[in-house]
Design a protein around this motif. Structure first.
Motif, mmCIF file in Angstrom:
data_model
loop_
_atom_site.group_PDB
_atom_site.id
_atom_site.type_symbol
_atom_site.label_atom_id
_atom_site.label_comp_id
_atom_site.label_asym_id
_atom_site.label_seq_id
_atom_site.Cartn_x
_atom_site.Cartn_y
_atom_site.Cartn_z
ATOM 1 N N ASP A 138 0.807 -1.224 0.000
ATOM 2 C CA ASP A 138 0.000 0.000 0.000
ATOM 3 C C ASP A 138 0.842 1.278 0.000
ATOM 4 O O ASP A 138 0.286 2.379 -0.013
ATOM 5 N N ASP A 139 2.169 1.146 -0.008
ATOM 6 C CA ASP A 139 3.007 2.335 -0.138
ATOM 7 C C ASP A 139 2.983 2.823 -1.582
ATOM 8 O O ASP A 139 2.590 2.096 -2.502
ATOM 9 N N VAL A 140 3.426 4.070 -1.766
ATOM 10 C CA VAL A 140 3.492 4.671 -3.102
ATOM 11 C C VAL A 140 4.935 5.074 -3.378
ATOM 12 O O VAL A 140 5.551 5.775 -2.574
ATOM 13 N N LEU A 141 5.444 4.621 -4.503
ATOM 14 C CA LEU A 141 6.777 5.015 -4.941
ATOM 15 C C LEU A 141 6.636 6.037 -6.055
ATOM 16 O O LEU A 141 6.027 5.763 -7.089
ATOM 17 N N VAL A 142 7.214 7.216 -5.849
ATOM 18 C CA VAL A 142 7.129 8.301 -6.832
ATOM 19 C C VAL A 142 8.495 8.478 -7.502
ATOM 20 O O VAL A 142 9.528 8.510 -6.823
ATOM 21 N N THR A 178 11.632 -4.343 -12.407
ATOM 22 C CA THR A 178 11.531 -3.569 -11.167
ATOM 23 C C THR A 178 10.096 -3.138 -10.896
ATOM 24 O O THR A 178 9.582 -3.310 -9.780
ATOM 25 N N ILE A 179 9.428 -2.591 -11.893
ATOM 26 C CA ILE A 179 8.046 -2.137 -11.705
ATOM 27 C C ILE A 179 7.137 -3.308 -11.367
ATOM 28 O O ILE A 179 6.295 -3.224 -10.462
ATOM 29 N N ARG A 207 3.907 -6.564 -7.470
ATOM 30 C CA ARG A 207 3.649 -7.825 -6.768
ATOM 31 C C ARG A 207 3.678 -7.633 -5.255
ATOM 32 O O ARG A 207 2.980 -8.339 -4.519
ATOM 33 N N ARG A 208 4.458 -6.672 -4.812
ATOM 34 C CA ARG A 208 4.535 -6.379 -3.376
ATOM 35 C C ARG A 208 3.371 -5.515 -2.884
ATOM 36 O O ARG A 208 3.258 -5.228 -1.706
ATOM 37 N N ASP A 221 -0.005 -0.222 -10.718
ATOM 38 C CA ASP A 221 -0.237 -1.004 -9.506
ATOM 39 C C ASP A 221 -0.894 -2.325 -9.880
ATOM 40 O O ASP A 221 -1.182 -2.589 -11.039
ATOM 41 N N GLY A 222 -1.102 -3.149 -8.885
ATOM 42 C CA GLY A 222 -1.695 -4.453 -9.141
ATOM 43 C C GLY A 222 -3.162 -4.507 -8.781
ATOM 44 O O GLY A 222 -3.711 -5.595 -8.565
#
Length: 211
Positions: free
Chosen positions: A62-66, A83-84, A89-90, A104-105
């Motif tokens: 549920d984190d966001v990578l910017v 990487t994406i 998957r995480r 996102d998934g």
């Protein structure tokens, strides 16, 4: 949920401060900033960079990578794609400042998944293509300088350094206006136009002066 900005800064790219400022101007509320300094996006995978390893450890579901764009993750097609998908998957959402893309998934619809995966592949391929184009321009500039070194005439020393030159090239690929680029990198508008019109000559001038 934590929002983390990852920045990769090298002599060829924008500064950390600029990448963070861009993200905040586009409405991202950043909790942490992680940055790798002077690391190649072509030869070093994200998971093998000093701060890239830390990023893998920090990110949770549920984190966001910017990132400013996917080329901050890397400039190799396979590396960026893997990487994406690993972050998805995480349960981590990857968002870009440029074009405001989100990966996102969340979706379970196969058609939407196919479109998403195709877009990831396209952007990863674009990142590698841009890196290869820049490298070829550098090579052409160096060869041009060597070919004309016999007469030992180098002309006027460039009013820009290599960091500024590469920053201009990077921003031009993003369709940023000439005046905005000039102000951003600290050059005159005329200098930016010369680089835009004749990038190989601009690179050759740097090479001939050993800059």
């Amino acid at each position: 949920m934590t929002t983390i900005l990852y920045a990769r800064v090298s002599t060829a790219d924008q500064t950390l401060a600029h990448q963070e400022e861009q993200a905040r101007k586009h409405g991202f509320e950043i909790d942490h900033v992680i940055a790798d300094q002077g690391v190649s996006g072509i030869t070093t995978e994200l998971k093998n960079r000093p701060e890239g390893k830390r990023l893998y450890d920090m990110l949770r579901r549920d984190d966001v990578l910017v990132v400013r764009w996917v080329d901050r993750l890397g400039r190799n097609y396979q590396d960026v794609s893997d990487t994406i998908r690993e972050f998805m998957r995480r349960g981590v959402a990857v968002r870009t400042v440029i074009n405001n893309m989100t990966f996102d998934g969340a979706t379970k619809d196969p058609m939407q998944q196919a479109v998403r995966d195709a877009l990831i592949g396209f952007m990863a391929a674009t990142a590698q293509a841009q890196a290869e184009a820049t490298r070829e321009a550098q090579k052409a500039g160096i060869e041009h300088a060597r070919a004309h070194s016999a007469d030992r005439y180098r002309g006027r020393k460039p009013t820009y350094d290599r960091t500024q030159y590469l920053a201009v090239r990077d921003l031009l690929t993003q369709q940023v206006g000439t005046s905005v680029i000039a102000k951003s990198v600290g050059l005159t508008r005329q200098t930016v136009l010369r680089i835009k019109v004749a990038p190989e000559q601009a690179e050759a001038a740097l090479a001939s002066w050993g800059v």
